[in-house]
Design a protein around this motif. Structure first.
Motif, PDB file in Angstrom:
ATOM      1  N   LEU A  93      38.205  33.334  32.831  1.00 38.19           N
ATOM      2  CA  LEU A  93      39.382  34.155  33.102  1.00 38.19           C
ATOM      3  C   LEU A  93      39.649  35.030  31.880  1.00 38.19           C
ATOM      4  O   LEU A  93      40.127  34.567  30.855  1.00 38.19           O
ATOM      5  CB  LEU A  93      40.599  33.264  33.388  1.00 38.19           C
ATOM      6  CG  LEU A  93      40.464  32.340  34.595  1.00 38.19           C
ATOM      7  CD1 LEU A  93      41.608  31.350  34.658  1.00 38.19           C
ATOM      8  CD2 LEU A  93      40.400  33.151  35.876  1.00 38.19           C
ATOM      9  N   ASP A  94      39.337  36.318  31.994  1.00 41.46           N
ATOM     10  CA  ASP A  94      39.444  37.251  30.876  1.00 41.46           C
ATOM     11  C   ASP A  94      40.185  38.512  31.369  1.00 41.46           C
ATOM     12  O   ASP A  94      39.606  39.354  32.056  1.00 41.46           O
ATOM     13  CB  ASP A  94      38.040  37.611  30.391  1.00 41.46           C
ATOM     14  CG  ASP A  94      38.033  38.628  29.264  1.00 41.46           C
ATOM     15  OD1 ASP A  94      39.102  38.831  28.650  1.00 41.46           O
ATOM     16  OD2 ASP A  94      36.970  39.215  28.997  1.00 41.46           O
ATOM     17  N   ASP A  95      41.443  38.715  31.066  1.00 39.44           N
ATOM     18  CA  ASP A  95      42.229  37.850  30.215  1.00 39.44           C
ATOM     19  C   ASP A  95      43.496  37.492  30.977  1.00 39.44           C
ATOM     20  O   ASP A  95      44.066  38.316  31.678  1.00 39.44           O
ATOM     21  CB  ASP A  95      42.424  38.572  28.889  1.00 39.44           C
ATOM     22  CG  ASP A  95      43.784  38.977  28.402  1.00 39.44           C
ATOM     23  OD1 ASP A  95      44.708  38.185  28.558  1.00 39.44           O
ATOM     24  OD2 ASP A  95      43.900  40.066  27.814  1.00 39.44           O
ATOM     25  N   LEU A  96      43.955  36.260  30.851  1.00 37.24           N
ATOM     26  CA  LEU A  96      45.063  35.756  31.649  1.00 37.24           C
ATOM     27  C   LEU A  96      46.376  36.438  31.317  1.00 37.24           C
ATOM     28  O   LEU A  96      47.262  36.536  32.165  1.00 37.24           O
ATOM     29  CB  LEU A  96      45.181  34.243  31.449  1.00 37.24           C
ATOM     30  CG  LEU A  96      45.954  33.478  32.528  1.00 37.24           C
ATOM     31  CD1 LEU A  96      45.239  33.597  33.859  1.00 37.24           C
ATOM     32  CD2 LEU A  96      46.116  32.024  32.141  1.00 37.24           C
ATOM     33  N   ILE A 113      46.577  28.305  37.275  1.00 37.87           N
ATOM     34  CA  ILE A 113      45.659  27.615  36.372  1.00 37.87           C
ATOM     35  C   ILE A 113      45.537  26.147  36.749  1.00 37.87           C
ATOM     36  O   ILE A 113      44.439  25.563  36.707  1.00 37.87           O
ATOM     37  CB  ILE A 113      46.143  27.762  34.917  1.00 37.87           C
ATOM     38  CG1 ILE A 113      45.886  29.178  34.420  1.00 37.87           C
ATOM     39  CG2 ILE A 113      45.432  26.776  34.001  1.00 37.87           C
ATOM     40  CD1 ILE A 113      44.416  29.524  34.326  1.00 37.87           C
ATOM     41  N   VAL A 130      39.494  30.162  29.416  1.00 34.12           N
ATOM     42  CA  VAL A 130      40.584  31.126  29.571  1.00 34.12           C
ATOM     43  C   VAL A 130      40.767  31.911  28.277  1.00 34.12           C
ATOM     44  O   VAL A 130      40.793  31.333  27.182  1.00 34.12           O
ATOM     45  CB  VAL A 130      41.905  30.413  29.923  1.00 34.12           C
ATOM     46  CG1 VAL A 130      43.021  31.426  30.112  1.00 34.12           C
ATOM     47  CG2 VAL A 130      41.739  29.577  31.187  1.00 34.12           C
ATOM     48  N   LEU A 150      48.761  26.345  27.784  1.00 36.58           N
ATOM     49  CA  LEU A 150      47.306  26.249  27.833  1.00 36.58           C
ATOM     50  C   LEU A 150      46.775  25.413  26.674  1.00 36.58           C
ATOM     51  O   LEU A 150      45.872  24.593  26.853  1.00 36.58           O
ATOM     52  CB  LEU A 150      46.688  27.651  27.801  1.00 36.58           C
ATOM     53  CG  LEU A 150      46.861  28.491  29.059  1.00 36.58           C
ATOM     54  CD1 LEU A 150      46.330  29.903  28.824  1.00 36.58           C
ATOM     55  CD2 LEU A 150      46.137  27.866  30.244  1.00 36.58           C
TER      56      LEU A 150
END
Length: 216
Positions: A93-96, A113, A130, A150
């Motif tokens: 995941l780029d970028d959350l 997530i 992430v 996170l």
């Protein structure tokens, strides 16, 4: 966080990064790529959605704050088919942080997530990677809430930042690697390693602090 390494973390599926040809992986069914900008343009200016195929970013229309459609895209992409059979898949995941910039609230992002971790990590025995951005003097409370949550749930944290002393042509920054051993055993302490790095044309070089080629 990760600001200096952003260009090395899959900005486009058309360019090979660090020896990995993402375009070839996509053709061979080893990679499913969601192009966020194209999805946004299709949603806002494109044709009507096909029945049963909602746009993954349909929350942009403001009809719902939840990211159910985005999660359904992830789950459908990981489903086994004739072309691929995922074994130990990795979700990148780029970028959350961009989801917050696009108007999503922190709670739906954290819910997204959570469901991704359940599907990828628990059910498929894979990993979720992430990318988020942060800084010590950040005043974005929603983004900091996302970053802290996170970090709290991650097994491994890579924290990349620039040098406190300022710009240096031979050392572009440092990366802190935190192994969260305390998540598995309460009595254990987290392991922390710190390296410095230099970004080159097609890769990145890591070395212990004070041991760059310019110093040696």
């Amino acid at each position: 966080m990760f600001a200096e390494l952003n260009e090395l973390l899959g900005a486009s599926p058309e360019r090979p990064d660090a020896g990995v040809n993402l375009a070839a992986a996509r053709e061979q069914g080893q990679l499913v790529f969601l192009e966020g900008l194209k999805s946004c343009l299709d949603l806002l200016f494109g044709e009507e959605e096909q029945p049963g195929q909602p746009n993954p970013l349909q929350f942009l229309r403001g009809s719902s704050a939840e990211l159910r459609a985005l999660f359904e895209f992830v789950r459908a992409s990981l489903a086994p088919c004739a072309q691929r059979d995922w074994k130990g898949p990795v979700l990148l995941l780029d970028d959350l942080s961009l989801l917050l910039s696009l108007g999503a609230a922190p709670v739906p992002v954290l819910d997204f997530i959570h469901y991704c971790r359940v599907s990828v990590c628990c059910q498929l025995q894979g990993n979720v990677v992430v990318l988020v951005h942060s800084s010590e003097d950040s005043e974005d409370e929603e983004n900091e809430l996302l970053v802290n949550s996170l970090c709290h749930h991650s097994d491994l944290i890579l924290w990349a930042e620039g040098l406190a002393t300022g710009f240096c042509k031979d050392v572009h920054g440092q990366i802190k690697i935190i192994k969260r051993l305390s998540l598995r055993q309460a009595a254990e302490q987290d392991q922390v390693q710190i390296y410095q790095y230099k970004i080159q044309d097609r890769n990145v070089t890591f070395f212990a602090r004070g041991l760059s080629a310019a110093v040696l």
